[in-house]
Design an enzyme around this catalytic site. Structure first.
Site, PDB file in Angstrom:
ATOM      1  N   SER A   1     -62.233  67.532   3.196  1.00 25.88           N
ATOM      2  CA  SER A   1     -62.882  68.429   4.138  1.00 25.88           C
ATOM      3  C   SER A   1     -62.903  69.818   3.537  1.00 25.88           C
ATOM      4  O   SER A   1     -61.867  70.317   3.066  1.00 25.88           O
ATOM      5  CB  SER A   1     -62.122  68.448   5.470  1.00 25.88           C
ATOM      6  OG  SER A   1     -62.607  69.487   6.305  1.00 25.88           O
TER       7      SER A   1
ATOM      8  N   GLU B   1     -67.515  58.416   3.816  1.00 25.08           N
ATOM      9  CA  GLU B   1     -67.265  58.240   2.386  1.00 25.08           C
ATOM     10  C   GLU B   1     -66.197  57.183   2.148  1.00 25.08           C
ATOM     11  O   GLU B   1     -66.349  56.297   1.297  1.00 25.08           O
ATOM     12  CB  GLU B   1     -66.833  59.577   1.775  1.00 25.08           C
ATOM     13  CG  GLU B   1     -67.961  60.582   1.645  1.00 25.08           C
ATOM     14  CD  GLU B   1     -67.493  61.952   1.199  1.00 25.08           C
ATOM     15  OE1 GLU B   1     -68.349  62.824   0.942  1.00 25.08           O
ATOM     16  OE2 GLU B   1     -66.267  62.165   1.129  1.00 25.08           O
TER      17      GLU B   1
END
Length: 212
Positions: free
Chosen positions: A12, A86
């Site tokens: 992130s 992902e």
């Protein structure tokens, strides 16, 4: 066969951008012979998928040709739908045995009886990893370096040491062997750096004597 990247870093950008970049540098270069720029090819996406979701197809293609996935685990990563996507995409193609976890924030507390991480206080892993593990997976602790990103450098020995497990696993070598390779590389680089300096110093001394 067919892999382009040795590893793909999933993270992130909220809080982990600096650590992700530093980790990529270390994993790519630690233990690398002095005459090579890097020993591994690690993919790190600097774009924000939340701002440009149309980029997903390109990311999926990179995941498909990556041998390992390094997940920077944190509460922000656990809440990111793109990180979860992902991870899910990688697991679907390559399985969980090639997933490596680097904890940057939060806590990972493995419960042998439960066969999973304890959920009290929240698990800093994306939903696609919950209940996936039969035993505790390899993970390294990078939390000190997120709190102080200035220490996430190769010159700070604590950071390469923390990343050694990841790099050694990707290379398929023992951690101690990789560390020895890195020490040899550092010693050679020092010799290369100080050798010309010594020659210049000797020439300066010789010139001074001749002038006298």
């Amino acid at each position: 066969r067919g892999f382009v990247y040795d590893a793909f870093i999933s993270y992130s950008q909220r809080g982990d951008r600096a650590v992700a970049r530093a980790l990529r540098t270390v994993v790519q270069t630690i233990g690398t012979p002095w005459w090579k720029v890097r020993g591994l090819n690690v993919f790190l996406d600097a774009t924000s998928l939340s701002a440009a979701p149309s980029l997903w197809q390109g990311i999926a293609e990179k995941l498909a040709v990556s041998r390992y996935l390094i997940l920077l685990a944190s509460p922000e990563a656990a809440a990111s739908k793109w990180v979860d996507r992902e991870v899910s995409s990688f697991l679907e193609r390559h399985g969980k045995d090639r997933l490596l976890i680097a904890l940057t924030d939060g806590a990972l507390d493995w419960d042998e009886a439960l066969g999973d991480f304890r959920a009290e206080g929240g698990v800093p892993l994306p939903p696609s990893l919950r209940g996936r593990f039969a035993e505790e997976p390899l993970w390294v602790d990078l939390r000190p370096f997120r709190r102080d990103p200035a220490t996430a450098t190769k010159s700070n020995q604590a950071f390469p040491h923390a990343a050694l497990d990841l790099a050694a696993t990707i290379r398929g070598v023992e951690k101690a062997d990789l560390y020895s390779d890195e020490l040899r590389r550092q010693r050679r680089m020092l010799r290369l750096a100080y050798g010309p300096a010594g020659v210049v110093a000797l020439l300066a001394v010789g010139a001074g004597i001749a002038a006298y």
